[in-house]
Structures are given as structure tokens and as C-alpha cells.
Design a protein around this motif. Structure first.
Motif, PDB file in Angstrom:
ATOM      1  N   ARG A  71     -31.475  26.488  -8.148  1.00  0.00           N
ATOM      2  CA  ARG A  71     -32.589  25.538  -7.995  1.00  0.00           C
ATOM      3  C   ARG A  71     -32.684  24.600  -9.205  1.00  0.00           C
ATOM      4  NH1 ARG A  71     -35.240  30.283  -5.754  1.00  0.00           N
ATOM      5  NH2 ARG A  71     -35.676  29.953  -3.537  1.00  0.00           N
TER       6      ARG A  71
ATOM      7  N   GLY B 200     -29.755  24.377  -0.812  1.00  0.00           N
ATOM      8  CA  GLY B 200     -28.694  23.372  -0.870  1.00  0.00           C
ATOM      9  C   GLY B 200     -27.422  23.888  -1.508  1.00  0.00           C
TER      10      GLY B 200
ATOM     11  N   ARG C  96     -23.967  19.321  -7.689  1.00  0.00           N
ATOM     12  CA  ARG C  96     -23.483  19.949  -6.470  1.00  0.00           C
ATOM     13  C   ARG C  96     -23.284  21.426  -6.807  1.00  0.00           C
ATOM     14  NH1 ARG C  96     -17.308  19.946  -4.381  1.00  0.00           N
ATOM     15  NH2 ARG C  96     -17.628  20.962  -2.338  1.00  0.00           N
TER      16      ARG C  96
ATOM     17  N   LYS D 164     -29.829  22.101  -9.048  1.00  0.00           N
ATOM     18  CA  LYS D 164     -30.078  21.071  -8.035  1.00  0.00           C
ATOM     19  C   LYS D 164     -31.041  20.028  -8.583  1.00  0.00           C
ATOM     20  CE  LYS D 164     -28.771  20.921  -4.349  1.00  0.00           C
ATOM     21  NZ  LYS D 164     -27.552  20.297  -3.788  1.00  0.00           N
TER      22      LYS D 164
END
Length: 330
Positions: free
Chosen positions: A161, A185, A169, A164
């Protein structure tokens, strides 16, 4: 219960005594580590509380059982230093702290990444000496870099987290895939792809026979030239000699360690007035692109409060015969 703490420091005494006000156990603290020579000191105690570098092999557990110990309480998440099969045979229960503040280790991971990248430790020393030259201090934008996380438990997910938020990436590998990975993600991938695509690789997995020397000559060969490698998990995940060889060829351009596979004889002690005999460790310190901290990633007030609270609750549950939620099963 009478509980004997091994490898205790001033901060252990402070936080455990503070948390013990509601449990009312009798806590005794020893600075010496648990091993075959010190296990007899547990006589008169029903439980011992140990840390990451204490030795609880079959021989030590047998000695503890002979002193009347029925519970080994780990004040940490890792348990690779305990022979669980021997404990089961001896009727000794083993409990741990499966999760404390995951932010402590995740944030320290980012501290290592940022310090190595922007060379703030070197800049600090330069400026103190009146040297304001920028030569040799160039870093890179973390934004847009690919970071591979090996191990996606609570700490790995918090680290993801944060990364991100930096615009990275994030690739991830774990033995189990969960829906949460997609929500954050994280691009779930296998290790070969993670090794070959990551600019930065960070380890967040437990030490098991399967993960011992996970980072070795072969895995390093499949990584990007100039990769940054970070380990805030367990020292023996890394084959140190293989990493040193890769540092010498600049295949690994940055190395950040909070753990070391032979740390038991080094970490948590002040050895500043002694000659360190570990030649491999001293070789690591000779590189200017290596940053080592002494197993301090967990060391925040929040984490210490959580560790003390969970450990003492584990002991209270054992005393009252309740189900041990944090028992380590063999």
C-alpha cells in the motif's frame, strides 16, 4: 504464573511490566539468551518467554521440561528457533505473537529503500564535515519503479500500500493468492517473473526449509542488473556469500538488511569496544552501497505495546485453560 524472560532488555522490562498490571503474572527478566547452558535457570517457572535468537531445540526443551516449564511464549512472530516436534512430545505448548504493528516493519522497509536510493546516510556525514558536494549522491525517482514483494502477509500488504502511494508498480508472490491483492493493485506473479522484472525486491516471508537461502546464486542471476535487495524478515532467507559476490560485480547495486543469518552473536548487543570476528559480516560493511540496521524494524512503541499485550494474554489463556488462539501447531 511465574514467567522467566530470556534475552531481555530494558525496554522489555518496561513494556511487559506496564502491560502486566491487568494480568498479575510474576515476571522475572534475564539478559542472558536461552540455550543449553542457561535453560536450568528456568527452575521454578511454569513459562519462559523468548525472542528471535534464543535457542529452543530438542535438548534445550528437554532441560526446560525438567525444570517444570509447560509453556514457551515467543514475543515475536517467527518460530524457526523452536523444535515444535520435540515440544509436542514433551507436552510443552508453544505460542507466539502472529501479528503486531505491521506498519513498523513496512515503514522501516521504506526507510531502507529511500536511504539507499537518496544516500541520506552518506549526505548526513558529509554535511557534518562541511562537505556540500553532490557527487556520488544521485538517486532515482521511486515513482514508476517496479517493486517485487516476496511474502504478502500483513507486513507485505502494508508495504504494498505504501509503495502504491509512491506510484510504484508492485509485483507480489505468496503461497496463497487472496482477493485483497487485486484490491490493493498488486500484480500477483510467480518468482521467475518477479525476479526478472523488479527494480527493487523486498522480502517479507517466514523462514522455513523451503525459503532457506531463497535468495541464492541462481535466483540472483535471474534478477535485473543493478537490482536493489531489501530484507526485513529473516536473515537466512539470503545466502550472504552469494549476495557479496553479486555486490562485487554490481549485479546487486543496493542492499538493505535489518536481519542477518548469523546475527545471533551480534545483534541486540553493544560490541563497539570489541573486534567483530564475523568476516562475512565485516565484508558486507565494507560496501558503501550496503545499509545494515540491527533488527530494529519492529522497534516502535506501538509494536512493543502490541507484543507485550498479546504475549501476556497468551500466557493468561494458558493459565486459565482457554483455547490458545496463537498456539503454533506442529
Amino acid at each position: 504464573m511465574n514467567v522467566l524472560f530470556f534475552s531481555s532488555k530494558v525496554y522489555d522490562t518496561e513494556f511487559f511490566n506496564q502491560s502486566n498490571t491487568r494480568h498479575k503474572h510474576t515476571l522475572n527478566f534475564l539478559e542472558v539468551p536461552l540455550n543449553r547452558n542457561t535453560a536450568v535457570l528456568a527452575k521454578g517457572h511454569e513459562a519462559v518467554c523468548i525472542f528471535v535468537n534464543d535457542k529452543a531445540n530438542a535438548e534445550v526443551l528437554q532441560l526446560l521440561a525438567e525444570q517444570g516449564v509447560r509453556l514457551v511464549a515467543l514475543r515475536c512472530a517467527g518460530f524457526n528457533n523452536v523444535d515444535l516436534e520435540a515440544a509436542q512430545k514433551l507436552g510443552i505448548k508453544v505460542v507466539r505473537v502472529p501479528a503486531y504493528s505491521p506498519y513498523s516493519v513496512a515503514e522501516h522497509t521504506l526507510a531502507l529503500i529511500l536511504t539507499l536510493n537518496r544516500k541520506t546516510h552518506r549526505a548526513y556525514n558529509r554535511v557534518k564535515e562541511g562537505n556540500f558536494a553532490l557527487n556520488g549522491l544521485m538517486g532515482f525517482d521511486l515513482h514508476g519503479k517496479t517493486v517485487g514483494l516476496i511474502g504478502l502477509g500483513k507486513i507485505g500488504l502494508v508495504t504494498a500500500r505504501i509503495l502504491k502511494g509512491f506510484g510504484c508498480r508492485v509485483l507480489g508472490y505468496d503461497v496463497i493468492k487472496r482477493d485483497e491483492f487485486d484490491e490493493i493493485g498488486i500484480e500477483f506473479t510467480e518468482l521467475p517473473a518477479l525476479y526478472s522484472e523488479s527494480d527493487i525486491i523486498s522480502l517479507h516471508c517466514p523462514l522455513t526449509p523451503q525459503t532457506h537461502h531463497l535468495i541464492n546464486k541462481e535466483s540472483i542471476a535471474s534478477m535485473k542488473q543493478g537490482v536493489m535487495l531489501i530484507n526485513t524478515s529473516r536473515g537466512a532467507l539470503i545466502d550472504t556469500k552469494a549476495v557479496i559476490a553479486a555486490l562485487k560485480t554490481a549485479h546487486i547495486s543496493y542492499l538493505g538488511l535489518d536481519v542477518y543469518e548469523e546475527e545471533a552473536d551480534l545483534f541486540f548487543e553493544d560490541l563497539s569496544d570489541k573486534v567483530i570476528q564475523d568476516d562475512v559480516f565485516m565484508r558486507l560493511l565494507s560496501f558503501n552501497n550496503v545499509l545494515i540496521t540491527g533488527h530494529q524494524a519492529f522497534f516502535t512503541r506501538n509494536a512493543m505495546e502490541g507484543i507485550a499485550s498479546v504475549t501476556l494474554q497468551n500466557i493468561s489463556d494458558f493459565e486459565s485453560g482457554k483455547m490458545l488462539a496463537n498456539q503454533i501447531a506442529n
